[in-house]
Design an enzyme around this catalytic site. Structure first.
Site, PDB file in Angstrom:
ATOM      1  N   LYS A 202       6.178 -15.374   4.823  1.00  0.00           N
ATOM      2  CA  LYS A 202       6.450 -15.140   6.241  1.00  0.00           C
ATOM      3  C   LYS A 202       6.362 -16.464   6.995  1.00  0.00           C
ATOM      4  O   LYS A 202       5.510 -17.314   6.691  1.00  0.00           O
ATOM      5  CB  LYS A 202       5.406 -14.138   6.751  1.00  0.00           C
TER       6      LYS A 202
ATOM      7  N   SER B  28       5.188  -7.114  11.882  1.00  0.00           N
ATOM      8  CA  SER B  28       5.978  -8.316  12.098  1.00  0.00           C
ATOM      9  C   SER B  28       6.343  -9.056  10.818  1.00  0.00           C
ATOM     10  O   SER B  28       7.046 -10.066  10.851  1.00  0.00           O
ATOM     11  CB  SER B  28       5.200  -9.274  13.016  1.00  0.00           C
TER      12      SER B  28
ATOM     13  N   SER C 209       1.034  -5.062  10.460  1.00  0.00           N
ATOM     14  CA  SER C 209       2.296  -5.740  10.150  1.00  0.00           C
ATOM     15  C   SER C 209       2.589  -5.944   8.675  1.00  0.00           C
ATOM     16  O   SER C 209       3.660  -6.452   8.334  1.00  0.00           O
ATOM     17  CB  SER C 209       2.350  -7.086  10.875  1.00  0.00           C
TER      18      SER C 209
END
Length: 395
Positions: free
Chosen positions: A33, A110, A134
């Site tokens: 990420k 996210s 997330s």
């Protein structure tokens, strides 16, 4: 290497970092990420002005380094919601990654890009972060294994923080065997043999889920009981209305911490934000220290309840998300309502700092939905062992 068709990876050319030596993850690939530092590569945090206003990192984030040292190949950085503020996976600036398990639907966020990349088979493992859900949420909506680790268990060094008393590192895989390999490396502990344990079913959490999700997960709960050697026992996480109240208080404390994390950068850089992110930061700026202190006192209530349920070795299960992946293109008001519903299920583990692993055990309306298992602090590898045992029992 060009960008993927899922839009999971950051726009532009991709790169590959290969490890210097072989290890237990040799032959596997991973993505990170875009909150995780990769030496020599800008960290963008999902915002067009973050990389411009922060130096290029000179060292890998701890988790990136551990996977490389174990022999895995890093194949790129993945899209994230802006500065990790988002639970449904969209990004106004870099696009919304596809949900390969539910085409035309949101992937969850996210850590949306990481989940999308794994679900599409573009990598075997992907690193994410979980502050308010997330990792757990995209794991559920994309049909993956996804772990929120015990708070503080995994080093957050080299990762963009949001709310430090909630932030955790997590990861995704498609199957339990790969998940166990990655988990042994990142948790720095062998995965044990599964053991019998009482199984608690959070009935108030199930009551908040859509009927189709409850029905889709009923067989998974029964299977879990057989794997653990105990008949499922119904419990409530709290008194009537507690999950809604706890969600509201968790939201206050997490946003208060997030504003303290980002306010100096916002003041100095005047960065661009999508409307929903700017609005949420403005709301966060209005929470007082007194409100945060009250929310912290509620956290102690949740922690005490979690200790009472789990410290003796029981496993707790609940739906990871109350619904399957929502369609793309919903108005902001509808997205806000969905985010609030998700928070009512994710706040228990977040407030109490518990490990929570979402298992891809349900399908409703042709889309996946996850069943979560939770354990007491530090029992992350116990959850991984259960995931392996459940997958063996299904096949």
């Amino acid at each position: 290497m060009t960008n993927s068709t899922t839009d999971a990876f950051l726009p532009g050319p991709r790169y590959r970092l290969s490890p210097a030596a072989s290890g237990p993850l040799t032959g596997l690939s991973f993505a990170a990420k875009d909150l995780f530092d990769v030496a020599g590569t800008p960290t963008g945090a999902g915002n067009p002005d973050w990389a411009r206003t922060h130096p290029v990192p000179q060292a890998h984030a701890w988790a990136v380094g551990k996977l490389l040292d174990a022999g895995a190949d890093l194949v790129g950085k993945t899209v994230t919601c802006e500065i990790s503020l988002g639970i449904l996976g969209f990004n106004q600036f870099f696009g919304t990654p596809a949900n390969p398990a539910a085409p035309g639907c949101l992937p969850g966020g996210s850590s949306s890009g990481s989940a999308s990349a794994v679900a599409a088979g573009e990598c075997d493992i992907a690193l994410g972060t979980d502050t308010g859900g997330s990792v757990r949420v995209p794991a559920s909506l994309c049909g993956l294994h996804g772990l929120r680790t015990t708070h503080g268990r995994i080093s957050f060094a080299g990762v963009c923080a949001q709310a430090p008393s909630f932030d955790t590192v997590g990861w995704f895989t498609r199957d339990a065997a790969t998940f166990a390999k990655a988990s042994a490396v990142l948790l720095q502990e062998p995965i044990p043999a599964p053991m019998a344990a009482p199984l608690l079913v959070a009935e108030d959490a199930f009551a908040l889920a859509d009927a189709e999700v409850r029905e889709a997960l009923a067989g998974a709960v029964a299977l879990l009981g057989r794997v653990l050697g105990h008949a499922p026992q119904g419990v409530n996480l709290g008194p009537a209305g507690a999950l809604v109240a706890w969600s509201a208080q968790r939201n206050i404390l997490q946003r208060h911490e997030g504003w303290r994390t980002f306010r100096d950068w916002i003041d100095a850089a005047n960065p661009r934000f999508a409307f929903n992110v700017a609005r949420n930061l403005t709301l966060a700026a209005g929470f007082t220290d007194a409100q945060a202190a009250e929310a912290a006192s509620v956290r102690q209530q949740v922690l005490a309840r979690a200790r009472g349920l789990l410290e003796g070795g029981a496993i707790l299960c609940l739906p990871t998300t109350p619904f399957t992946a929502p369609p793309l293109g919903l108005p902001l008001a509808a997205l806000d309502a969905l985010s609030e519903r998700i928070s009512q299920l994710t706040s228990f583990a977040g407030f109490a700092g518990l490990p929570q692993l979402s298992l891809p055990l349900g399908h409703a309306g042709g889309k996946p939905c996850g069943l979560s298992i939770l354990a007491w602090h530090g029992q992350d590898t116990k959850l991984v062992a259960i995931a392996e045992a459940v997958e063996r029992a299904r096949h």
